[in-house]
Scaffold this motif. Sequence first.
Motif, PDB file in Angstrom:
ATOM      1  N   GLY A  18       0.815  -1.207   0.000  1.00 33.22           N
ATOM      2  CA  GLY A  18       0.000   0.000   0.000  1.00 33.22           C
ATOM      3  C   GLY A  18       0.846   1.253   0.000  1.00 33.22           C
ATOM      4  N   VAL A  19       1.917   1.235   0.800  1.00 31.85           N
ATOM      5  CA  VAL A  19       2.832   2.375   0.837  1.00 31.85           C
ATOM      6  C   VAL A  19       3.510   2.537  -0.524  1.00 31.85           C
ATOM      7  CG1 VAL A  19       4.888   3.330   1.950  1.00 31.85           C
ATOM      8  CG2 VAL A  19       3.225   2.061   3.306  1.00 31.85           C
ATOM      9  N   TYR A  20       3.877   1.417  -1.133  1.00 27.83           N
ATOM     10  CA  TYR A  20       4.537   1.441  -2.445  1.00 27.83           C
ATOM     11  C   TYR A  20       3.628   2.080  -3.502  1.00 27.83           C
ATOM     12  CZ  TYR A  20       6.815  -0.303  -6.668  1.00 27.83           C
ATOM     13  OH  TYR A  20       7.424  -0.401  -7.887  1.00 27.83           O
ATOM     14  N   LYS A  21       2.359   1.704  -3.479  1.00 22.77           N
ATOM     15  CA  LYS A  21       1.411   2.292  -4.439  1.00 22.77           C
ATOM     16  C   LYS A  21       1.275   3.793  -4.216  1.00 22.77           C
ATOM     17  CE  LYS A  21      -1.358  -1.902  -4.994  1.00 22.77           C
ATOM     18  NZ  LYS A  21      -2.677  -2.543  -4.736  1.00 22.77           N
ATOM     19  N   GLY A  22       1.288   4.190  -2.942  1.00 22.16           N
ATOM     20  CA  GLY A  22       1.207   5.612  -2.643  1.00 22.16           C
ATOM     21  C   GLY A  22       2.397   6.385  -3.189  1.00 22.16           C
ATOM     22  N   TYR A  23       3.577   5.801  -3.051  1.00 25.82           N
ATOM     23  CA  TYR A  23       4.780   6.431  -3.602  1.00 25.82           C
ATOM     24  C   TYR A  23       4.681   6.567  -5.119  1.00 25.82           C
ATOM     25  CZ  TYR A  23       7.966   6.685   0.411  1.00 25.82           C
ATOM     26  OH  TYR A  23       8.588   7.033   1.581  1.00 25.82           O
ATOM     27  N   CYS A  24       4.295   5.481  -5.767  1.00 26.63           N
ATOM     28  CA  CYS A  24       4.277   5.465  -7.229  1.00 26.63           C
ATOM     29  C   CYS A  24       3.234   6.421  -7.806  1.00 26.63           C
ATOM     30  CB  CYS A  24       4.001   4.045  -7.731  1.00 26.63           C
ATOM     31  SG  CYS A  24       5.330   2.881  -7.339  1.00 26.63           S
ATOM     32  N   LYS A  25       2.106   6.562  -7.115  1.00 25.82           N
ATOM     33  CA  LYS A  25       1.024   7.413  -7.618  1.00 25.82           C
ATOM     34  C   LYS A  25       1.052   8.816  -7.018  1.00 25.82           C
ATOM     35  CE  LYS A  25      -2.055   3.476  -8.387  1.00 25.82           C
ATOM     36  NZ  LYS A  25      -3.369   2.857  -8.065  1.00 25.82           N
ATOM     37  N   GLY A  26       2.037   9.089  -6.177  1.00 21.29           N
ATOM     38  CA  GLY A  26       2.139  10.410  -5.575  1.00 21.29           C
ATOM     39  C   GLY A  26       1.049  10.702  -4.567  1.00 21.29           C
ATOM     40  N   MET A  27       0.477   9.652  -3.978  1.00 21.87           N
ATOM     41  CA  MET A  27      -0.615   9.831  -3.023  1.00 21.87           C
ATOM     42  C   MET A  27      -0.075   9.878  -1.599  1.00 21.87           C
ATOM     43  SD  MET A  27      -3.181   7.046  -4.775  1.00 21.87           S
ATOM     44  CE  MET A  27      -4.457   7.249  -3.533  1.00 21.87           C
ATOM     45  N   ILE A  28      -0.743  10.609  -0.738  1.00 25.68           N
ATOM     46  CA  ILE A  28      -0.341  10.742   0.663  1.00 25.68           C
ATOM     47  C   ILE A  28      -1.362  10.026   1.544  1.00 25.68           C
ATOM     48  CG2 ILE A  28       0.102  12.371   2.552  1.00 25.68           C
ATOM     49  CD1 ILE A  28       0.870  14.424   0.461  1.00 25.68           C
ATOM     50  N   GLY A  29      -0.867   9.331   2.552  1.00 24.36           N
ATOM     51  CA  GLY A  29      -1.752   8.696   3.520  1.00 24.36           C
ATOM     52  C   GLY A  29      -2.161   7.283   3.174  1.00 24.36           C
ATOM     53  N   VAL A  30      -1.609   6.709   2.103  1.00 29.73           N
ATOM     54  CA  VAL A  30      -1.959   5.344   1.728  1.00 29.73           C
ATOM     55  C   VAL A  30      -1.143   4.361   2.565  1.00 29.73           C
ATOM     56  CG1 VAL A  30      -2.062   3.683  -0.146  1.00 29.73           C
ATOM     57  CG2 VAL A  30      -2.488   6.089  -0.610  1.00 29.73           C
ATOM     58  N   SER A  31      -1.822   3.658   3.474  1.00 27.50           N
ATOM     59  CA  SER A  31      -1.184   2.648   4.341  1.00 27.50           C
ATOM     60  C   SER A  31      -0.052   3.205   5.190  1.00 27.50           C
ATOM     61  CB  SER A  31      -0.654   1.476   3.500  1.00 27.50           C
ATOM     62  OG  SER A  31      -1.707   0.833   2.822  1.00 27.50           O
ATOM     63  N   THR A  32      -0.078   4.510   5.454  1.00 28.04           N
ATOM     64  CA  THR A  32       1.021   5.100   6.232  1.00 28.04           C
ATOM     65  C   THR A  32       0.981   4.700   7.699  1.00 28.04           C
ATOM     66  OG1 THR A  32      -0.353   7.094   6.455  1.00 28.04           O
ATOM     67  CG2 THR A  32       1.356   7.105   4.758  1.00 28.04           C
ATOM     68  N   ARG A  33      -0.064   4.018   8.134  1.00 28.52           N
ATOM     69  CA  ARG A  33      -0.100   3.530   9.510  1.00 28.52           C
ATOM     70  C   ARG A  33       1.049   2.559   9.766  1.00 28.52           C
ATOM     71  NH1 ARG A  33      -5.551   0.078   9.932  1.00 28.52           N
ATOM     72  NH2 ARG A  33      -6.289   1.690   8.511  1.00 28.52           N
ATOM     73  N   ALA A  34       1.575   1.988   8.705  1.00 27.53           N
ATOM     74  CA  ALA A  34       2.694   1.043   8.853  1.00 27.53           C
ATOM     75  C   ALA A  34       3.906   1.709   9.489  1.00 27.53           C
ATOM     76  CB  ALA A  34       3.078   0.465   7.488  1.00 27.53           C
ATOM     77  N   TYR A  35       4.038   3.005   9.347  1.00 24.08           N
ATOM     78  CA  TYR A  35       5.200   3.705   9.886  1.00 24.08           C
ATOM     79  C   TYR A  35       5.144   3.863  11.405  1.00 24.08           C
ATOM     80  CZ  TYR A  35       6.655   4.893   5.153  1.00 24.08           C
ATOM     81  OH  TYR A  35       7.083   4.818   3.857  1.00 24.08           O
TER      82      TYR A  35
END
Length: 419
Positions: free
Chosen positions: A359-376
């Motif tokens: 989920g974080v990877y998809k957020g990086y690739c699509k320039g989206m913020i907050g995608v699966s960032t709970r992992a951090y």
Amino acid sequence: IYPIKELMKNGGSYSSVEISKKNMILAVVLTMVAGLLRLCKANDINVSLDEIGTLAGAAYTSGRDWSSVMAATRYYGVGFYWIYGIFFRVITNPYILALAIYIANWVCVSLMAILIYQMLVKQLYMKDCWYTVMVAAFPGMIYPYANWNYISNDVPVYCAYWLLIYWSILAYTKSDNVRGKRFYSVLTAVAMGYLLTVHEKSMAVWIAVILGILLFKLIFGEFIVLPVFFTGTSVITYVIARIIKEAAIIQFWSQTESLANTSAFSSTTSFLFNKLLGWKIMWDIVVTNFILLNEKTFGLISIAAVFCVYWLIKGLVRLFCGKRLGWTKTNKIRFFLILISFIATAVVVVGVAVQWGPGVYKGYCKGMIGVSTRAYGYLRYYVAFTGPAIVAICSMLKYLLQRYRKMLYVACAITIVLV
């Protein structure tokens, strides 16, 4: 820490040391207060679908039919909350019902301070004083997700985990009592099996306990538990736990496939094999979780990490040279507590990175913020497993402060001058 002279006065054993009931109760009260203060938070009660899935057992034992909403929930284990079915039968006001569950959860967490206090005094040889009270209360006080407005299986995981730790230490200290060692070895395995009925992440505890016992045997030449009784009971409880899980899924969710959270690691690791970005995400998740954990434990987890790595390397080097560490039983217990905590925590943190990494990877690739960032900062998933390490390092620090008090004064003076 009890000096050697006091040990000899007690016939060479700390099992005869009397524990102050007032101090033990005070440790429970301190933990309770830390939790009940959260009732003052200005948040509305909000029961999510995950919490409904968690309460499936309670609804079933109270005779309620939640089949129409269970399809939208996920599996979170059914080994604990079914006992709250009595609350569902007696209490009709939903606000009071939720409040009763929150308070009952925190009572369970607070009662673990009794086990921690007894272990500190009788196995880790700490004096029956205010410092021991604070150390016994500390794991429960920093435990953040037995929260007043969230119902999760982290509560029974925390309690069963401490029971497992306590019984395993008792099994080790019962070296002169074969029946006692057998009994607590079996109880340790039962606690492990019970954990699997509560949450799938408890597989991390299985990995930690098994590896910890084997490393302990490798370094010190002795088992924490009796291997035959422990292994036999573990196999039986594992099979029973899986039978309960399958029966619960069929009963409450009427399905055995496509149900979320039915396995410890259900994600894909394909994101790791796309240049370096996947590995960077994995590394970032692991490091940020460690930093957050270090902050929440006031740096104690970093100190415990240093001791754990040093002791492990020292033990393996000595073993390679054909020798074994001639440690006292107290230090061996400290080592085991820290080792178990770190293995369990590491397994969960890596699991979180793998689970939420895509989920974080998809957020990086699509320039989206907050995608699966709970992992951090998914602290609630592993903070319960760090308690034994914190308790062990607090007892170790107290011992070092007493032994090297003069050197401490000099170090403080030098630090003040440098600052």
